[in-house]
Design an enzyme around this catalytic site. Structure first.
Site, mmCIF file in Angstrom:
data_model
loop_
_atom_site.group_PDB
_atom_site.id
_atom_site.type_symbol
_atom_site.label_atom_id
_atom_site.label_comp_id
_atom_site.label_asym_id
_atom_site.label_seq_id
_atom_site.Cartn_x
_atom_site.Cartn_y
_atom_site.Cartn_z
ATOM 1 N N VAL A 27 0.823 -1.205 0.000
ATOM 2 C CA VAL A 27 0.000 0.000 0.000
ATOM 3 C C VAL A 27 0.862 1.261 0.000
ATOM 4 C CG1 VAL A 27 -1.584 1.354 1.442
ATOM 5 C CG2 VAL A 27 -1.994 -1.083 1.077
ATOM 6 N N ASP A 45 10.528 3.187 6.346
ATOM 7 C CA ASP A 45 10.181 1.794 6.673
ATOM 8 C C ASP A 45 11.232 1.254 7.640
ATOM 9 O OD1 ASP A 45 8.312 -0.476 4.903
ATOM 10 O OD2 ASP A 45 9.739 -1.190 6.409
ATOM 11 N N ARG A 50 14.419 -3.691 2.803
ATOM 12 C CA ARG A 50 13.440 -3.141 1.864
ATOM 13 C C ARG A 50 13.905 -1.760 1.367
ATOM 14 N NH1 ARG A 50 9.345 -3.611 -1.730
ATOM 15 N NH2 ARG A 50 7.543 -2.293 -1.371
ATOM 16 N N THR A 95 -1.996 -4.681 9.563
ATOM 17 C CA THR A 95 -2.949 -4.886 10.657
ATOM 18 C C THR A 95 -3.425 -6.344 10.584
ATOM 19 O OG1 THR A 95 -4.573 -3.862 9.171
ATOM 20 C CG2 THR A 95 -3.780 -2.512 10.995
ATOM 21 N N THR A 135 -6.171 -0.991 7.261
ATOM 22 C CA THR A 135 -7.541 -1.459 7.487
ATOM 23 C C THR A 135 -7.732 -1.700 8.971
ATOM 24 O OG1 THR A 135 -7.483 -2.531 5.344
ATOM 25 C CG2 THR A 135 -9.194 -3.262 6.887
ATOM 26 N N CYS A 275 -5.891 -9.624 3.480
ATOM 27 C CA CYS A 275 -7.006 -8.670 3.475
ATOM 28 C C CYS A 275 -8.333 -9.404 3.635
ATOM 29 C CB CYS A 275 -7.009 -7.855 2.190
ATOM 30 S SG CYS A 275 -5.718 -6.623 2.154
ATOM 31 N N ARG A 347 1.900 -14.565 1.727
ATOM 32 C CA ARG A 347 1.418 -14.467 3.107
ATOM 33 C C ARG A 347 -0.006 -15.004 3.204
ATOM 34 N NH1 ARG A 347 2.315 -8.290 4.309
ATOM 35 N NH2 ARG A 347 1.623 -8.213 2.169
HETATM 36 N N1 LIG Z 1 -1.967 -5.200 0.279
HETATM 37 C C1 LIG Z 1 -3.169 -4.808 -0.096
HETATM 38 O O1 LIG Z 1 -3.615 -5.118 -1.182
HETATM 39 C C2 LIG Z 1 -4.037 -3.955 0.769
HETATM 40 C C3 LIG Z 1 -5.182 -3.398 0.202
HETATM 41 C C4 LIG Z 1 -5.973 -2.593 0.982
HETATM 42 C C5 LIG Z 1 -5.648 -2.379 2.310
HETATM 43 N N2 LIG Z 1 -4.524 -2.946 2.853
HETATM 44 C C6 LIG Z 1 -4.194 -2.662 4.239
HETATM 45 O O2 LIG Z 1 -3.110 -1.742 4.231
HETATM 46 C C7 LIG Z 1 -2.268 -1.986 5.365
HETATM 47 C C8 LIG Z 1 -0.841 -2.236 4.900
HETATM 48 O O3 LIG Z 1 -0.824 -3.420 4.124
HETATM 49 P P1 LIG Z 1 0.366 -3.786 3.144
HETATM 50 O O4 LIG Z 1 -0.127 -4.896 2.305
HETATM 51 O O5 LIG Z 1 0.915 -2.584 2.476
HETATM 52 O O6 LIG Z 1 1.444 -4.350 4.175
HETATM 53 P P2 LIG Z 1 2.935 -4.751 3.849
HETATM 54 O O7 LIG Z 1 3.298 -5.795 4.824
HETATM 55 O O8 LIG Z 1 3.104 -5.012 2.381
HETATM 56 O O9 LIG Z 1 3.761 -3.434 4.163
HETATM 57 C C9 LIG Z 1 3.851 -2.871 5.413
HETATM 58 C C10 LIG Z 1 5.221 -2.227 5.561
HETATM 59 O O10 LIG Z 1 5.227 -1.584 6.844
HETATM 60 C C11 LIG Z 1 6.520 -1.740 7.373
HETATM 61 N N3 LIG Z 1 6.470 -1.491 8.814
HETATM 62 C C12 LIG Z 1 6.045 -2.309 9.805
HETATM 63 N N4 LIG Z 1 6.138 -1.682 10.989
HETATM 64 C C13 LIG Z 1 6.626 -0.445 10.737
HETATM 65 C C14 LIG Z 1 6.934 0.660 11.552
HETATM 66 N N5 LIG Z 1 6.754 0.635 12.869
HETATM 67 N N6 LIG Z 1 7.417 1.776 10.978
HETATM 68 C C15 LIG Z 1 7.612 1.814 9.633
HETATM 69 N N7 LIG Z 1 7.333 0.790 8.807
HETATM 70 C C16 LIG Z 1 6.845 -0.322 9.345
HETATM 71 C C17 LIG Z 1 6.930 -3.138 6.986
HETATM 72 O O11 LIG Z 1 8.329 -3.298 7.055
HETATM 73 C C18 LIG Z 1 6.359 -3.229 5.562
HETATM 74 O O12 LIG Z 1 7.317 -2.852 4.587
HETATM 75 C C19 LIG Z 1 -2.906 -3.145 6.110
HETATM 76 O O13 LIG Z 1 -3.780 -2.642 7.074
HETATM 77 C C20 LIG Z 1 -3.690 -3.854 5.032
HETATM 78 O O14 LIG Z 1 -4.771 -4.582 5.562
HETATM 79 C C21 LIG Z 1 -3.705 -3.726 2.093
#
Ligand SMILES: NC(=O)c1ccc[n+]([C@@H]2O[C@H](COP(=O)([O-])OP(=O)(O)OC[C@H]3O[C@@H](n4cnc5c(N)ncnc54)[C@H](O)[C@@H]3O)[C@@H](O)[C@H]2O)c1
Length: 446
Positions: A27, A45, A50, A95, A135, A275, A347
């Site tokens: 995201v 991050d 990464r 989340t 989310t 998700c 995942r």
């Molecule tokens: N992936 C999707 O398609 C999607 C779609 C809609 C909503 N979401 C929601 O968006 C949110 C993020 O999902 P995502 O898929 O991008 O997750 P992700 O795991 O791909 O990315 C999250 C990133 O956050 C970083 N991170 C973790 N803790 C941190 C911190 N304290 N400080 C800085 N960086 C930190 C991780 O290293 C990782 O790179 C979630 O709530 C998910 O449910 C995801």
């Protein structure tokens, strides 16, 4: 008088804000790149690997190209000190759920703490806005994130910083519904924050915006979007189970049913990822907190969660001609491990339930996936991904588990050549159902 009304006649968000994206995953990264076309963006991050990869122009999630990564005003960092001058923080933090299937907000809370500490270090006249994109269920932004940031920043929400919420709706691997083509829901702690955030997303990230009534409403809207999808798929999975027992293919049934104008075109399958298989538990947790015992949502989750085991049982039965005791251990090749097609993300993939289920019946199972990361597959599931050049002979069964483009492009002969005479072609996603099989090969489809 509150700070919000004091500020009503001037902007909360400066004209050219510095934007801090916290969490550069599926995201956060596309969002950072979109904003970096017009604004200075600090992409932060905690994962240093990464950050190093992205700095070299490599996005392992395959969402952003090297050119896009290196084109805008994006500064990548894992040093929280670089957040000192941020005007708008946007948190795209995982989340997940815990082993009891309850929301695990600890990762989001830690990120809020980092943001709070950055705000603490700012001069008092700076009053940043903090937007949660993760989310969550209704109340998390204001009742959990807000207080966490208040503690770390020693400021009050609505006075020393403002809160906003804008759920992410991107669909990984889906180039059609990319960030700029999906309406973004935006909400703020007060109307002015909502309006200014809406302008920022519209102009800065080039997206169309819908302003929700308030933060809780926006959180609730996101929570139901994926729960609705989960339930619709659960219904189709349940009818797939029914028709499987009745000797009908659900794909044939759906093809006929979909000729009605208002029949919803959902497909059966494995509901994994972080998700659709996770977000409904955020909704059920909220339901319980307000005194409602959820039923339909959890029933749908149960069906989808058991689908992998059901498919393993059905394929085992097809392999052993309906007589489970007559089976001998067989060599099986599973094509696809990721949680959905054309993404590298494994995942919470439910393909692993099919693999484990078949292994439990005594079969030997190989897995091939050209997109999944072999090291991550080994570390997470103990699965050694194999190459199609190194299969060690033909298989008694080939299972199409994930309809990656790479598999769709394989010719019938390429697939048939993987099978022993009398072998079984098992098609979970119905991608080969129109193929005519050569004599001796058998097929199974949901
Ligand atoms: N992936 C999707 O398609 C999607 C779609 C809609 C909503 N979401 C929601 O968006 C949110 C993020 O999902 P995502 O898929 O991008 O997750 P992700 O795991 O791909 O990315 C999250 C990133 O956050 C970083 N991170 C973790 N803790 C941190 C911190 N304290 N400080 C800085 N960086 C930190 C991780 O290293 C990782 O790179 C979630 O709530 C998910 O449910 C995801």
């Amino acid at each position: 008088m509150t700070r919000a009304s004091e500020l009503a006649d001037r902007s909360i968000i400066p004209k050219s804000p510095k934007i801090g994206i916290i969490g550069l995953g599926y995201v956060g990264l596309p969002l950072a790149v979109a904003f970096a076309r017009h604004h200075t963006v600090i992409g932060y991050d905690i994962d240093e690997t990464r950050i190093d990869e992205l700095a070299r122009g490599y996005d392992r999630t395959k969402e952003v190209s090297k050119t896009a990564l290196q084109g805008g005003k994006l500064k990548l960092t894992s040093n929280a000190d670089d957040l000192a001058e941020v005007d708008v923080f946007i948190l795209a933090i995982p989340t997940p759920i815990d082993s009891a299937r309850e929301p695990d907000l600890s990762i989001l809370s830690r990120a809020c703490q980092t943001v709070g500490e950055a705000i603490f270090a700012m001069p008092l006249e700076r009053c940043p806005t903090v937007v949660i994109e993760s989310t969550v269920y209704p109340g998390v932004t204001e009742d959990i994130c807000g207080p966490e940031i208040e503690r770390a920043s020693r400021r009050k929400a609505g006075e020393g910083f403002f809160l906003g919420y804008s759920p992410e709706r991107i669909n990984p691997g889906d180039k059609e519904h990319s960030l700029s083509r999906v309406i973004k829901v935006v909400a703020g702690q007060c109307q002015q924050v909502a309006d200014e955030l809406a302008r920022l997303y519209e102009r800065g990230a080039g997206v169309e915006v819908f302003i929700a009534r308030d933060i809780r409403t926006a959180e609730a809207a996101k929570a139901i979007e994926n729960a609705q999808r989960d339930l619709n798929i659960a219904f189709i999975n349940e009818i797939a189970m029914i028709f499987e027992r009745g000797g009908l293919s659900v794909y044939d049934v759906l093809e006929a049913a979909q000729t009605k104008w208002n029949f919803l075109p959902f497909q059966p399958g494995l509901v994994g990822g972080h998700c659709i298989g996770v977000d409904p538990y955020y909704l059920t947790c909220y339901a319980k907190s307000v005194g409602h015992r959820p039923e339909t949502i959890l029933a749908g989750r149960r069906i989808n969660d058991n689908m992998g085991t059901f498919i393993a049982q059905e394929i085992n039965e097809a392999l052993t001609d309906g007589n489970p005791t007559a089976g001998k251990p067989t060599r099986i090749l599973v094509l696809g491990l990721t949680f959905k097609e054309d993404v590298p993300d494994i995942r919470n993939t439910k393909v692993i339930d099919v693999v484990r289920g078949l292994e439990a019946f005594g079969h030997s199972v190989d897995v091939h996936d050209p997109l999944a990361d072999p090291e991550y597959a080994r570390a997470t599931y103990g699965v050694d991904l194999i190459s199609l050049d190194d299969t060690g002979g033909r298989y008694d069964c080939v299972i199409g588990a994930v309809p990656h483009n790479a598999f769709r492009k394989m010719s019938p002969q390429q697939i048939f050549d993987l099978l022993t005479p009398g072998g079984l072609l098992a098609d979970i996603k119905g991608i080969w159902r129109t193929w005519e099989l050569p004599d001796g090969l058998r097929s199974w489809t949901l």
